[in-house]
Design a protein around this motif. Sequence first.
Motif, mmCIF file in Angstrom:
data_model
loop_
_atom_site.group_PDB
_atom_site.id
_atom_site.type_symbol
_atom_site.label_atom_id
_atom_site.label_comp_id
_atom_site.label_asym_id
_atom_site.label_seq_id
_atom_site.Cartn_x
_atom_site.Cartn_y
_atom_site.Cartn_z
ATOM 1 N N SER A 131 0.828 -1.205 0.000
ATOM 2 C CA SER A 131 0.000 0.000 0.000
ATOM 3 C C SER A 131 0.864 1.258 0.000
ATOM 4 C CB SER A 131 -0.918 0.000 1.226
ATOM 5 O OG SER A 131 -1.775 -1.122 1.227
ATOM 6 N N SER B 285 -16.525 7.164 -3.753
ATOM 7 C CA SER B 285 -16.816 5.906 -3.056
ATOM 8 C C SER B 285 -16.444 4.713 -3.918
ATOM 9 C CB SER B 285 -18.305 5.838 -2.685
ATOM 10 O OG SER B 285 -18.644 6.828 -1.738
ATOM 11 N N GLY C 141 -12.687 4.559 -3.912
ATOM 12 C CA GLY C 141 -12.231 4.072 -2.613
ATOM 13 C C GLY C 141 -12.450 2.583 -2.446
ATOM 14 N N ALA C 142 -13.613 2.094 -2.878
ATOM 15 C CA ALA C 142 -13.901 0.662 -2.763
ATOM 16 C C ALA C 142 -12.980 -0.149 -3.664
ATOM 17 C CB ALA C 142 -15.366 0.404 -3.124
ATOM 18 N N SER D 155 -9.578 -0.276 -2.120
ATOM 19 C CA SER D 155 -9.589 -1.117 -0.925
ATOM 20 C C SER D 155 -9.570 -2.595 -1.265
ATOM 21 C CB SER D 155 -10.827 -0.803 -0.076
ATOM 22 O OG SER D 155 -10.781 0.507 0.414
ATOM 23 N N ASN E 178 -7.592 -1.368 3.265
ATOM 24 C CA ASN E 178 -8.632 -0.338 3.212
ATOM 25 C C ASN E 178 -8.293 0.895 4.047
ATOM 26 O OD1 ASN E 178 -9.122 -1.517 5.732
ATOM 27 N ND2 ASN E 178 -11.014 -2.513 5.088
ATOM 28 N N ALA F 129 -6.177 2.952 1.693
ATOM 29 C CA ALA F 129 -7.011 3.561 0.649
ATOM 30 C C ALA F 129 -7.702 4.816 1.169
ATOM 31 C CB ALA F 129 -8.044 2.549 0.159
ATOM 32 N N LEU F 130 -8.212 4.766 2.398
ATOM 33 C CA LEU F 130 -8.875 5.937 2.969
ATOM 34 C C LEU F 130 -7.887 7.081 3.156
ATOM 35 C CD1 LEU F 130 -11.303 7.344 4.347
ATOM 36 C CD2 LEU F 130 -10.431 6.442 6.500
ATOM 37 N N SER G 214 -15.344 6.711 4.033
ATOM 38 C CA SER G 214 -14.858 5.728 4.998
ATOM 39 C C SER G 214 -15.636 4.422 4.880
ATOM 40 C CB SER G 214 -14.981 6.274 6.419
ATOM 41 O OG SER G 214 -14.648 5.280 7.372
ATOM 42 N N THR H 207 -14.728 2.483 1.682
ATOM 43 C CA THR H 207 -13.454 1.761 1.725
ATOM 44 C C THR H 207 -13.570 0.492 2.571
ATOM 45 O OG1 THR H 207 -12.709 3.186 3.555
ATOM 46 C CG2 THR H 207 -12.033 3.806 1.327
ATOM 47 N N ASN I 269 -10.757 3.129 10.104
ATOM 48 C CA ASN I 269 -11.170 4.163 9.156
ATOM 49 C C ASN I 269 -12.149 5.142 9.794
ATOM 50 O OD1 ASN I 269 -9.631 2.720 7.399
ATOM 51 N ND2 ASN I 269 -11.152 2.605 5.777
#
Length: 589
Positions: A67, A98, A101-102, A105, A110, A113-114, A140, A143, A549
């Motif tokens: 990451s 969103s 982010g998903a 993640s 995750n 990612a946030l 949040s 993710t 998160n």
Amino acid sequence: MSYDQIFLFVLLGIVFAMLVWGRVRYDLVAFAGLVIAVIGGVVPVQDAFAGFGHEAVIIIALVLIVSRAMTNAGAVELVARFVLSSTRSLPSHVGLISVVGAALSAIINNVAALVMLMSLDMEAARKAKRSVAQSLMPLSFATILGGMITLIGTPPNIVVAQFRDRALGEPFSMFDFSPVGLICAVVGIGFVTLVGWRLIPKGEARTMAGEGAGSVFVAEAGVKADSKSIGQTPADLYPLADSHDVTILGLVRRGKRLGGFAAGEEIRKSDHLVLEGDPASIEAFIGAAELNPPGADAHEGLTGKSLALIEAIVPRDARIVGRTATDLRLLYRRGVTLLGISRQGRRFRQRVRKLPIRAGDLVLLLGPESRVNDAAEWLGVLPLAERRHSVVQRSKALMTIGIFVAAVAAAVMGLVPLVVALAAVVILYALLNIVGPSEVYESVEWPVLVLLGSLIPLGLALEETGGTQLIAQGILSLTGTLPVWAILAILMMVTMTLSDFLNNVATALIAAPVGLNIARSLEVNPDAFLMGVAVAASCAFLTPIGHKNNTIIMGPGGYRFGDYWRMGLPLEILIIAVGVPAVLTFWPL
């Protein structure tokens, strides 16, 4: 109940109570619990620290390093450049960020990612002049939902997969979680996009430490031979500069600053643009405009290797007071560039490297991290805490992604185990300077690993002493003659509630063997119950303490403890409603 069972139930009850209380560090609580279990004789001495060598612990550590590499290489920035815009409506913005982010993640941790997207979301909110509270919580939650899609997206999936390997002889694979996780993620993101954000109080959003509060510097950036800025004018670059919150003050050619702002002057190779902005914005604009800082050759270009930007204040007795970077031959002697100067917001026409430094100035130093620290000490300047910025290696973004994709493909095809594939990725990233030696260790969340390594022996002891079987029998006795799908739903609700107040890793470690025992007692497919546990352990939406998160966004979003359930409660109900049918469809009883 036997002595071992009573001892473990009491000990785990105390450990979980301490975790919910939150006044003592969770890794210390878990490690103390492990030591007490060994002293009490319920965990064999030879198995006391076996959890720290568990494959789940290694995988989580490697995923965190991957990451960090993705961040260093600008993989997120590459995507965000085409997604974020302050001109979009709030529902459109929430939906897009969103989804991004998903998706992130699903392939990286995750939490990472946030952290990557949060500053971009806050910047978009600032430009749109709206409360960031309306978009941070949906981001949040998205993710968290995205992490359920793959094995490496969230620690509970890794824990459940490794438990299945020990209990049933084979772990869940990388994409076994995808059908159920994807359905839950799509439905959940649809909810937060269309309805969820409307349920959130706007709150008094606060600024993250180090974000948005940085000083404004005047800096220079050179035009390299293959820059896309060649042939354009500074005025042509104004929109790009504005999107990065940078002001173009002028143009330097052959060592001399051209008159005015030189807005209509055609940019040539070896020119220098004079920029004004905060360090992160300047660094991002230099990358987007394909420029280089002074001394780029010494650093192998801005994207050559792991570099750091630090802000430092100049005290009265500093070596650099009254002198310039040229006088001190800073780049030649120390391998560090004076990238920018901040002088109480004042602008100046001198070249940055030729401007005599005064006491009270802020200087922006660029170079390899070890050299930057040494140079700061040599100059006598004082680096500011929380004012250290990473330099994105944008030229390595596609290579970084390609290495990761190849490793995952090799693991999915069964050529190498996932843990070996991830280890190879980390080694390559280190050899290619995508992550520096210190970053390899800094990117690992050691408290999480200590928590997991400490709780694994406790979970094994509870299972081996028959404790999880007792819990399973208790749930079955309470559910009576309910159909299997209802028992699965109740198990998921209990797991989800625990995860709202406990660390999700701790929840998964206890709930997975309970789910397996329930499935065996009902003589149904244990995978359905293990998958239900994995989904539920990840879904902590009611409180700011259930998932890291949610804790991270609490301050920047100005949220209170009671704000989370407003969107979180209907979301958890929705996940149960779609998760149970999805589990039973793809993992039939």
